[in-house]
Design a protein around this motif. Structure first.
Motif, PDB file in Angstrom:
ATOM      1  N   LYS A  86     -43.881-104.523 -10.642  1.00  0.00           N
ATOM      2  CA  LYS A  86     -43.752-104.336 -12.087  1.00  0.00           C
ATOM      3  C   LYS A  86     -45.077-104.619 -12.768  1.00  0.00           C
ATOM      4  N   ILE A  87     -45.291-103.900 -13.852  1.00  0.00           N
ATOM      5  CA  ILE A  87     -46.418-104.155 -14.746  1.00  0.00           C
ATOM      6  C   ILE A  87     -45.833-104.552 -16.088  1.00  0.00           C
ATOM      7  N   ARG A  88     -46.363-105.617 -16.672  1.00  0.00           N
ATOM      8  CA  ARG A  88     -45.873-106.087 -17.972  1.00  0.00           C
ATOM      9  C   ARG A  88     -47.062-106.367 -18.878  1.00  0.00           C
ATOM     10  N   PHE A  89     -47.051-105.760 -20.053  1.00  0.00           N
ATOM     11  CA  PHE A  89     -48.041-106.034 -21.085  1.00  0.00           C
ATOM     12  C   PHE A  89     -47.355-106.842 -22.175  1.00  0.00           C
ATOM     13  N   GLU A  90     -47.985-107.940 -22.585  1.00  0.00           N
ATOM     14  CA  GLU A  90     -47.511-108.761 -23.697  1.00  0.00           C
ATOM     15  C   GLU A  90     -48.649-108.857 -24.703  1.00  0.00           C
ATOM     16  N   LEU A  91     -48.356-108.509 -25.934  1.00  0.00           N
ATOM     17  CA  LEU A  91     -49.387-108.439 -26.969  1.00  0.00           C
ATOM     18  C   LEU A  91     -48.992-109.328 -28.146  1.00  0.00           C
ATOM     19  N   VAL A  92     -49.947-110.171 -28.573  1.00  0.00           N
ATOM     20  CA  VAL A  92     -49.689-111.136 -29.639  1.00  0.00           C
ATOM     21  C   VAL A  92     -50.875-111.136 -30.608  1.00  0.00           C
ATOM     22  N   ALA A  93     -50.574-111.178 -31.906  1.00  0.00           N
ATOM     23  CA  ALA A  93     -51.633-111.301 -32.912  1.00  0.00           C
ATOM     24  C   ALA A  93     -52.249-112.694 -32.826  1.00  0.00           C
ATOM     25  N   GLU A  94     -53.553-112.742 -32.994  1.00  0.00           N
ATOM     26  CA  GLU A  94     -54.304-114.000 -33.001  1.00  0.00           C
ATOM     27  C   GLU A  94     -55.328-113.942 -34.121  1.00  0.00           C
ATOM     28  N   PRO A  95     -55.836-115.080 -34.553  1.00  0.00           N
ATOM     29  CA  PRO A  95     -56.907-115.037 -35.547  1.00  0.00           C
ATOM     30  C   PRO A  95     -58.077-114.201 -35.022  1.00  0.00           C
ATOM     31  N   GLY A  96     -58.507-113.251 -35.792  1.00  0.00           N
ATOM     32  CA  GLY A  96     -59.645-112.432 -35.395  1.00  0.00           C
ATOM     33  C   GLY A  96     -59.303-111.314 -34.433  1.00  0.00           C
ATOM     34  N   GLY A  97     -58.024-111.037 -34.212  1.00  0.00           N
ATOM     35  CA  GLY A  97     -57.681-109.940 -33.310  1.00  0.00           C
ATOM     36  C   GLY A  97     -56.332-110.093 -32.664  1.00  0.00           C
ATOM     37  N   SER A  98     -56.312-109.873 -31.369  1.00  0.00           N
ATOM     38  CA  SER A  98     -55.047-109.965 -30.633  1.00  0.00           C
ATOM     39  C   SER A  98     -55.310-110.384 -29.192  1.00  0.00           C
ATOM     40  N   SER A  99     -54.255-110.895 -28.586  1.00  0.00           N
ATOM     41  CA  SER A  99     -54.307-111.339 -27.196  1.00  0.00           C
ATOM     42  C   SER A  99     -53.409-110.430 -26.372  1.00  0.00           C
ATOM     43  N   LEU A 100     -53.946-109.910 -25.294  1.00  0.00           N
ATOM     44  CA  LEU A 100     -53.190-109.061 -24.382  1.00  0.00           C
ATOM     45  C   LEU A 100     -53.078-109.768 -23.041  1.00  0.00           C
ATOM     46  N   ARG A 101     -51.862-109.883 -22.560  1.00  0.00           N
ATOM     47  CA  ARG A 101     -51.613-110.428 -21.224  1.00  0.00           C
ATOM     48  C   ARG A 101     -50.990-109.306 -20.397  1.00  0.00           C
ATOM     49  N   LEU A 102     -51.580-109.038 -19.257  1.00  0.00           N
ATOM     50  CA  LEU A 102     -51.026-108.086 -18.307  1.00  0.00           C
ATOM     51  C   LEU A 102     -50.593-108.893 -17.095  1.00  0.00           C
ATOM     52  N   ILE A 103     -49.338-108.735 -16.716  1.00  0.00           N
ATOM     53  CA  ILE A 103     -48.807-109.438 -15.545  1.00  0.00           C
ATOM     54  C   ILE A 103     -48.310-108.404 -14.556  1.00  0.00           C
ATOM     55  N   GLU A 104     -48.890-108.411 -13.373  1.00  0.00           N
ATOM     56  CA  GLU A 104     -48.364-107.575 -12.294  1.00  0.00           C
ATOM     57  C   GLU A 104     -47.532-108.478 -11.399  1.00  0.00           C
ATOM     58  N   THR A 105     -46.266-108.137 -11.253  1.00  0.00           N
ATOM     59  CA  THR A 105     -45.382-108.841 -10.327  1.00  0.00           C
ATOM     60  C   THR A 105     -45.445-108.101  -9.011  1.00  0.00           C
TER      61      THR A 105
END
Length: 160
Positions: A86-105
């Motif tokens: 599986k591939i999972r992208f998690e995206l969250v707003a942060e000060p000055g932009g955003s944070s992207l986490r990609l998790i490959e199971t």
């Protein structure tokens, strides 16, 4: 930044964390809009977006692999099948932009695993360059360098 590879009960996870100086919506578009998706992953296309929808991978030989979307929250979560994994992208707003986490199971580490990990690493670098309005000069060279890193990481994980 190199992914963290961890042993988990059902296999392994590789987690990539990136911060982009761009909004969640701008980054999300690169994950889901086929025109932008093709700029960093030409073989991948979004189908119907939503849980139960699909992504499609062009195998390059006239065949396509349809990968089911198992979790979807607009502008926040996109998870889909990646072969047996599986591939999972998690995206969250942060000060000055955003944070992207990609998790490959990863169910089983194979000889192909470091290739995939190096590929995802470079893809995230390409997304950053595109967001910044820059070209990505030598993708093949970047992949070769990351492949060396991830081959060592995977080998250490196999031997632990």
């Amino acid at each position: 930044m190199t992914a963290r590879l961890q042993k988990v009960p059902d296999g392994f996870t590789a987690t990539f964390d990136r911060h982009y100086k761009h909004t969640v919506d701008e980054v999300w578009a690169y994950l889901t809009d086929n025109e932008l998706l093709s700029k960093w992953f030409p073989e991948l296309r979004a189908g119907e977006l939503g849980t139960g929808g699909s992504m499609t991978f062009d195998m390059g030989d006239g065949t396509y692999e349809v990968m089911g979307i198992s979790d979807y929250e607009p502008a926040a979560v996109l998870e889909y099948a990646w072969g047996e994994d599986k591939i999972r992208f998690e995206l969250v707003a942060e000060p000055g932009g955003s944070s992207l986490r990609l998790i490959e199971t990863i169910s089983t580490i194979t000889d192909h695993t470091p290739r995939d990990l190096a590929g995802w690493h470079v893809c995230l670098d390409v997304i950053e360059a595109l967001l910044e309005g820059k070209g990505f000069v030598n993708r093949k060279h970047a992949w070769e360098e990351q492949y060396k890193v991830y081959s060592g990481l995977v080998e250490r994980m196999r031997n632990s």
